[in-house]
Design a protein around this motif. Structure first.
Motif, PDB file in Angstrom:
ATOM      1  N   ARG A 128      -1.554  30.384 -10.982  1.00 44.63           N
ATOM      2  CA  ARG A 128      -0.757  29.691 -12.005  1.00 44.63           C
ATOM      3  C   ARG A 128      -1.580  29.356 -13.240  1.00 44.63           C
ATOM      4  NH1 ARG A 128       1.133  26.610  -7.670  1.00 44.63           N
ATOM      5  NH2 ARG A 128      -0.047  24.791  -8.397  1.00 44.63           N
ATOM      6  N   HIS A 129      -2.845  29.090 -13.058  1.00 42.90           N
ATOM      7  CA  HIS A 129      -3.674  28.612 -14.170  1.00 42.90           C
ATOM      8  C   HIS A 129      -4.704  29.641 -14.641  1.00 42.90           C
ATOM      9  CE1 HIS A 129      -2.109  24.511 -13.913  1.00 42.90           C
ATOM     10  NE2 HIS A 129      -2.188  24.636 -12.599  1.00 42.90           N
ATOM     11  N   GLY A 130      -4.669  30.811 -14.099  1.00 42.53           N
ATOM     12  CA  GLY A 130      -5.611  31.854 -14.483  1.00 42.53           C
ATOM     13  C   GLY A 130      -5.448  33.055 -13.582  1.00 42.53           C
ATOM     14  N   ARG A 131      -6.475  33.365 -12.835  1.00 36.47           N
ATOM     15  CA  ARG A 131      -6.386  34.498 -11.921  1.00 36.47           C
ATOM     16  C   ARG A 131      -7.465  34.356 -10.856  1.00 36.47           C
ATOM     17  NH1 ARG A 131     -10.023  38.794 -12.753  1.00 36.47           N
ATOM     18  NH2 ARG A 131     -11.564  38.379 -14.377  1.00 36.47           N
ATOM     19  N   TRP A 132      -7.321  35.128  -9.801  1.00 33.33           N
ATOM     20  CA  TRP A 132      -8.396  35.224  -8.820  1.00 33.33           C
ATOM     21  C   TRP A 132      -8.581  36.681  -8.442  1.00 33.33           C
ATOM     22  CZ3 TRP A 132      -7.399  37.293  -4.018  1.00 33.33           C
ATOM     23  CH2 TRP A 132      -6.066  37.274  -3.565  1.00 33.33           C
ATOM     24  N   GLU A 133      -9.787  36.992  -8.022  1.00 32.33           N
ATOM     25  CA  GLU A 133     -10.107  38.363  -7.615  1.00 32.33           C
ATOM     26  C   GLU A 133     -10.990  38.313  -6.387  1.00 32.33           C
ATOM     27  OE1 GLU A 133     -12.152  40.041 -10.922  1.00 32.33           O
ATOM     28  OE2 GLU A 133     -13.976  38.863 -10.618  1.00 32.33           O
ATOM     29  N   GLY A 134     -11.031  39.428  -5.697  1.00 33.10           N
ATOM     30  CA  GLY A 134     -11.858  39.488  -4.505  1.00 33.10           C
ATOM     31  C   GLY A 134     -13.334  39.518  -4.845  1.00 33.10           C
ATOM     32  N   GLY A 135     -14.127  38.823  -4.042  1.00 33.31           N
ATOM     33  CA  GLY A 135     -15.567  38.883  -4.199  1.00 33.31           C
ATOM     34  C   GLY A 135     -16.151  40.082  -3.470  1.00 33.31           C
ATOM     35  N   ARG A 136     -17.461  40.150  -3.385  1.00 35.77           N
ATOM     36  CA  ARG A 136     -18.132  41.301  -2.770  1.00 35.77           C
ATOM     37  C   ARG A 136     -19.070  40.873  -1.652  1.00 35.77           C
ATOM     38  NH1 ARG A 136     -17.492  45.715  -6.216  1.00 35.77           N
ATOM     39  NH2 ARG A 136     -16.643  45.156  -8.253  1.00 35.77           N
TER      40      ARG A 136
ATOM     41  N   LEU B 281     -12.552  34.712  -5.801  1.00 34.28           N
ATOM     42  CA  LEU B 281     -13.221  34.053  -6.911  1.00 34.28           C
ATOM     43  C   LEU B 281     -12.172  33.673  -7.936  1.00 34.28           C
ATOM     44  CD1 LEU B 281     -16.169  36.608  -7.276  1.00 34.28           C
ATOM     45  CD2 LEU B 281     -16.051  34.595  -5.803  1.00 34.28           C
ATOM     46  N   ALA B 282     -12.045  32.370  -8.218  1.00 27.89           N
ATOM     47  CA  ALA B 282     -10.973  31.874  -9.084  1.00 27.89           C
ATOM     48  C   ALA B 282     -11.481  31.609 -10.490  1.00 27.89           C
ATOM     49  CB  ALA B 282     -10.388  30.592  -8.499  1.00 27.89           C
ATOM     50  N   GLU B 283     -10.827  32.224 -11.459  1.00 29.01           N
ATOM     51  CA  GLU B 283     -11.189  32.067 -12.869  1.00 29.01           C
ATOM     52  C   GLU B 283     -10.011  31.424 -13.596  1.00 29.01           C
ATOM     53  OE1 GLU B 283     -12.021  35.548 -15.660  1.00 29.01           O
ATOM     54  OE2 GLU B 283     -14.024  34.992 -14.958  1.00 29.01           O
ATOM     55  N   TYR B 284     -10.222  30.234 -14.125  1.00 30.27           N
ATOM     56  CA  TYR B 284      -9.167  29.490 -14.814  1.00 30.27           C
ATOM     57  C   TYR B 284      -9.313  29.660 -16.317  1.00 30.27           C
ATOM     58  CZ  TYR B 284      -7.858  27.028 -10.501  1.00 30.27           C
ATOM     59  OH  TYR B 284      -7.411  26.704  -9.242  1.00 30.27           O
ATOM     60  N   THR B 285      -8.182  29.601 -17.016  1.00 30.66           N
ATOM     61  CA  THR B 285      -8.176  29.759 -18.471  1.00 30.66           C
ATOM     62  C   THR B 285      -7.904  28.407 -19.118  1.00 30.66           C
ATOM     63  OG1 THR B 285      -7.333  32.018 -18.268  1.00 30.66           O
ATOM     64  CG2 THR B 285      -7.117  30.948 -20.411  1.00 30.66           C
ATOM     65  N   THR B 286      -8.802  28.004 -20.010  1.00 28.87           N
ATOM     66  CA  THR B 286      -8.636  26.743 -20.723  1.00 28.87           C
ATOM     67  C   THR B 286      -9.410  26.795 -22.022  1.00 28.87           C
ATOM     68  OG1 THR B 286      -8.946  24.339 -20.608  1.00 28.87           O
ATOM     69  CG2 THR B 286     -10.561  25.687 -19.476  1.00 28.87           C
ATOM     70  N   ALA B 287      -8.863  26.166 -23.052  1.00 35.10           N
ATOM     71  CA  ALA B 287      -9.526  26.113 -24.359  1.00 35.10           C
ATOM     72  C   ALA B 287      -9.897  27.500 -24.864  1.00 35.10           C
ATOM     73  CB  ALA B 287     -10.769  25.221 -24.291  1.00 35.10           C
ATOM     74  N   GLY B 288      -9.063  28.494 -24.526  1.00 33.25           N
ATOM     75  CA  GLY B 288      -9.322  29.849 -24.973  1.00 33.25           C
ATOM     76  C   GLY B 288     -10.456  30.542 -24.255  1.00 33.25           C
ATOM     77  N   ARG B 289     -10.935  29.948 -23.162  1.00 32.73           N
ATOM     78  CA  ARG B 289     -12.031  30.536 -22.417  1.00 32.73           C
ATOM     79  C   ARG B 289     -11.639  30.705 -20.958  1.00 32.73           C
ATOM     80  NH1 ARG B 289     -17.672  27.614 -24.283  1.00 32.73           N
ATOM     81  NH2 ARG B 289     -17.504  28.053 -26.506  1.00 32.73           N
ATOM     82  N   ASN B 290     -12.283  31.662 -20.312  1.00 30.98           N
ATOM     83  CA  ASN B 290     -12.145  31.815 -18.868  1.00 30.98           C
ATOM     84  C   ASN B 290     -13.382  31.227 -18.206  1.00 30.98           C
ATOM     85  OD1 ASN B 290      -9.742  33.188 -19.239  1.00 30.98           O
ATOM     86  ND2 ASN B 290     -10.730  35.182 -19.275  1.00 30.98           N
ATOM     87  N   CYS B 291     -13.169  30.457 -17.161  1.00 33.51           N
ATOM     88  CA  CYS B 291     -14.283  29.825 -16.474  1.00 33.51           C
ATOM     89  C   CYS B 291     -14.063  29.913 -14.975  1.00 33.51           C
ATOM     90  CB  CYS B 291     -14.410  28.355 -16.899  1.00 33.51           C
ATOM     91  SG  CYS B 291     -15.778  27.487 -16.097  1.00 33.51           S
ATOM     92  N   ARG B 292     -15.039  30.461 -14.267  1.00 32.88           N
ATOM     93  CA  ARG B 292     -14.941  30.522 -12.814  1.00 32.88           C
ATOM     94  C   ARG B 292     -15.199  29.129 -12.241  1.00 32.88           C
ATOM     95  NH1 ARG B 292     -17.456  35.527 -10.432  1.00 32.88           N
ATOM     96  NH2 ARG B 292     -15.505  36.270 -11.294  1.00 32.88           N
ATOM     97  N   LEU B 293     -14.195  28.574 -11.570  1.00 36.89           N
ATOM     98  CA  LEU B 293     -14.294  27.204 -11.073  1.00 36.89           C
ATOM     99  C   LEU B 293     -14.639  27.126  -9.598  1.00 36.89           C
ATOM    100  CD1 LEU B 293     -11.378  25.324 -12.896  1.00 36.89           C
ATOM    101  CD2 LEU B 293     -13.756  25.644 -13.584  1.00 36.89           C
ATOM    102  N   TRP B 294     -14.190  28.093  -8.815  1.00 38.69           N
ATOM    103  CA  TRP B 294     -14.495  28.003  -7.385  1.00 38.69           C
ATOM    104  C   TRP B 294     -14.473  29.372  -6.726  1.00 38.69           C
ATOM    105  CZ3 TRP B 294     -10.349  29.949  -4.786  1.00 38.69           C
ATOM    106  CH2 TRP B 294      -9.048  29.703  -5.245  1.00 38.69           C
ATOM    107  N   ALA B 295     -15.055  29.395  -5.539  1.00 39.32           N
ATOM    108  CA  ALA B 295     -15.041  30.592  -4.689  1.00 39.32           C
ATOM    109  C   ALA B 295     -14.629  30.160  -3.285  1.00 39.32           C
ATOM    110  CB  ALA B 295     -16.414  31.247  -4.655  1.00 39.32           C
ATOM    111  N   LEU B 296     -13.689  30.871  -2.708  1.00 41.46           N
ATOM    112  CA  LEU B 296     -13.197  30.579  -1.361  1.00 41.46           C
ATOM    113  C   LEU B 296     -13.689  31.683  -0.425  1.00 41.46           C
ATOM    114  CD1 LEU B 296     -11.371  28.921   0.575  1.00 41.46           C
ATOM    115  CD2 LEU B 296      -9.482  30.410  -0.122  1.00 41.46           C
ATOM    116  N   THR B 297     -14.505  31.319   0.540  1.00 39.16           N
ATOM    117  CA  THR B 297     -15.058  32.283   1.489  1.00 39.16           C
ATOM    118  C   THR B 297     -14.325  32.166   2.813  1.00 39.16           C
ATOM    119  OG1 THR B 297     -17.232  32.137   0.446  1.00 39.16           O
ATOM    120  CG2 THR B 297     -17.146  33.071   2.675  1.00 39.16           C
ATOM    121  N   LEU B 298     -13.774  33.295   3.274  1.00 40.73           N
ATOM    122  CA  LEU B 298     -12.911  33.322   4.461  1.00 40.73           C
ATOM    123  C   LEU B 298     -13.662  33.960   5.623  1.00 40.73           C
ATOM    124  CD1 LEU B 298      -9.784  34.539   2.486  1.00 40.73           C
ATOM    125  CD2 LEU B 298     -10.184  32.206   3.295  1.00 40.73           C
ATOM    126  N   THR B 299     -14.416  33.163   6.319  1.00 40.17           N
ATOM    127  CA  THR B 299     -15.178  33.654   7.468  1.00 40.17           C
ATOM    128  C   THR B 299     -14.234  33.932   8.643  1.00 40.17           C
ATOM    129  OG1 THR B 299     -15.560  31.368   8.100  1.00 40.17           O
ATOM    130  CG2 THR B 299     -17.265  32.427   6.793  1.00 40.17           C
TER     131      THR B 299
END
Length: 396
Positions: A265-273, A280-298
């Protein structure tokens, strides 16, 4: 086994070089720092020759979120693909070359992946260049291509977080015990490449010296192994992440889906490696993209975790934004102590929450509310300027 001499044949003369050890480990380390070309074996993903650039000697490694560096890696290098290379150096006479050095290296790799954010790596590299008298434009010319320094070091941080790196054990003689461990690790690790590099040292008359490298653990010989110096592992697909989430107990699945939907809803996420499925979640704010968190699914849901990238917030959105997010996260008991000295460390932290805790609605709501307050504040205000801004715009 006694090594045979090497003969250098000229038009009329023959020069004999005898195999000798290094006088000290310090001499060995200095040589590698000055001449990383001796470790430039293999090639990059597109076939270009590998060229390593020194980030630091004695690179400090923290072992906790609220501690400073307590360990020191012998060398940290990086290549043009932004793949970090961790190097430990031992002489053959050092008994630690057989087993202890392996534990040391894995300790450095695991903690470096957590506590070396882009801003720290960039500053360390630039400080090394200043100390060595290397102009920054010259140093970056070999690394950046079309990227800005911010973009390059952000990718290095991403590689570390995902576990995409090289681990090099370097010695003047590689014992068979270490070779066996290297080969085993290369079979088991999904995308971290592990090598043992034997540098035989020959001396001749005067200042003439020859180094002959021999590499053990070439991943091309390991079936199914994806090498960072050959074929790069593909990112985890959405289908693979969906499969991992669907296999969790209902409460863990619901928490993971809430996080992924929030990022969408607030940006995008993509798979990590990384070794395990990750988002890996990248949020869009103030005209910039910023990676805020990473969710690791063990494979075990109770080991899954959510990592916050405070270093990226500090670099991309400014110190005020990083301080506000830190203050929100400190309200969570698990993170209160870990973030106590975040400002003193310039927010170079990756604090994490177990997915277990996010199955509690109050904890999950608090995390999502903290992210939304960050977005609201940074959308209304311009981020703090970078203390050492680049003339090029930040990456989109």
């Amino acid at each position: 086994m006694t090594l045979q001499p090497v003969f250098v044949v000229g038009d009329e003369d023959v020069h004999t070089l005898e195999a000798v050890g290094f006088d000290s480990e310090e001499e060995f380390q200095r040589l590698l720092a000055r001449h990383p070309r001796v470790l430039d074996f293999g090639s990059l993903a597109d076939g270009r020759p590998l060229r390593l650039s020194l980030v630091a000697r004695e690179m400090g490694v923290a072992t906790g979120e609220h501690t400073g560096p307590t360990l020191a890696l012998d060398h940290l290098f990086v290549d043009e693909d932004a793949v970090p290379t961790l190097v430990e150096v031992k002489r053959a006479g050092d008994t630690r070359i057989r087993r202890e050095v392996v534990g040391q290296m894995l300790d450095y790799a695991a903690n470096g992946a957590r506590y070396w954010p882009a801003a720290l790596l960039r500053k360390t590299f630039e400080d090394t260049c200043a100390t060595d008298g290397v102009p920054l434009d010259q140093a970056y010319e070999a690394l950046l291509g079309e990227r800005t320094p911010q973009e390059f070091w952000a990718v290095v941080e991403e590689r570390l977080t995902a576990g995409r790196m090289r681990l090099l054990f370097v010695a003047d003689r590689i014992p068979v015990e270490l070779r066996a461990v290297v080969e085993f690790l290369n079979r088991q690790l999904r995308q971290t490449d592990v090598y043992a590099v034997e540098l035989t040292h020959y001396r001749g008359a005067g200042a003439l010296r020859v180094l002959v490298p021999r590499v053990y653990g070439e991943t091309a010989a390991v079936p199914g192994k994806s090498s960072s110096t050959a074929t790069r592992r593909a990112a985890w697909s959405r289908d693979e992440i969906e499969q991992a989430v669907s296999g969790y107990p209902r409460a863990h699945e619901a928490a993971a889906r809430h996080l992924l939907e929030h990022a969408s809803r607030h940006g995008r996420w993509e798979g990590g490696r990384g070794q395990h499925p990750s988002a890996l979640a990248e949020y869009t704010t103030a005209g910039r993209n910023c990676r805020l968190w990473a969710l690791t699914l063990t494979p075990r849901s109770d080991k899954a975790r959510l990592d916050f990238s405070l270093g990226a917030v500090r670099q991309r959105l400014g110190a005020t934004a990083a301080a506000a997010l830190t203050a929100d996260l400190r309200r969570l008991p698990t993170l209160a102590g870990r973030l106590a000295d975040a400002a003193a460390r310039d927010y170079n932290l990756w604090p994490s929450l177990p997915l277990d805790e996010l199955t509690r609605s109050d904890t999950l709501d608090a995390v999502l509310a903290a992210l939304e307050r960050l977005l609201a504040a940074t959308s209304a205000d311009s981020p703090d300027p970078d203390p050492d801004p680049d003339p090029d715009p930040d990456p989109a």
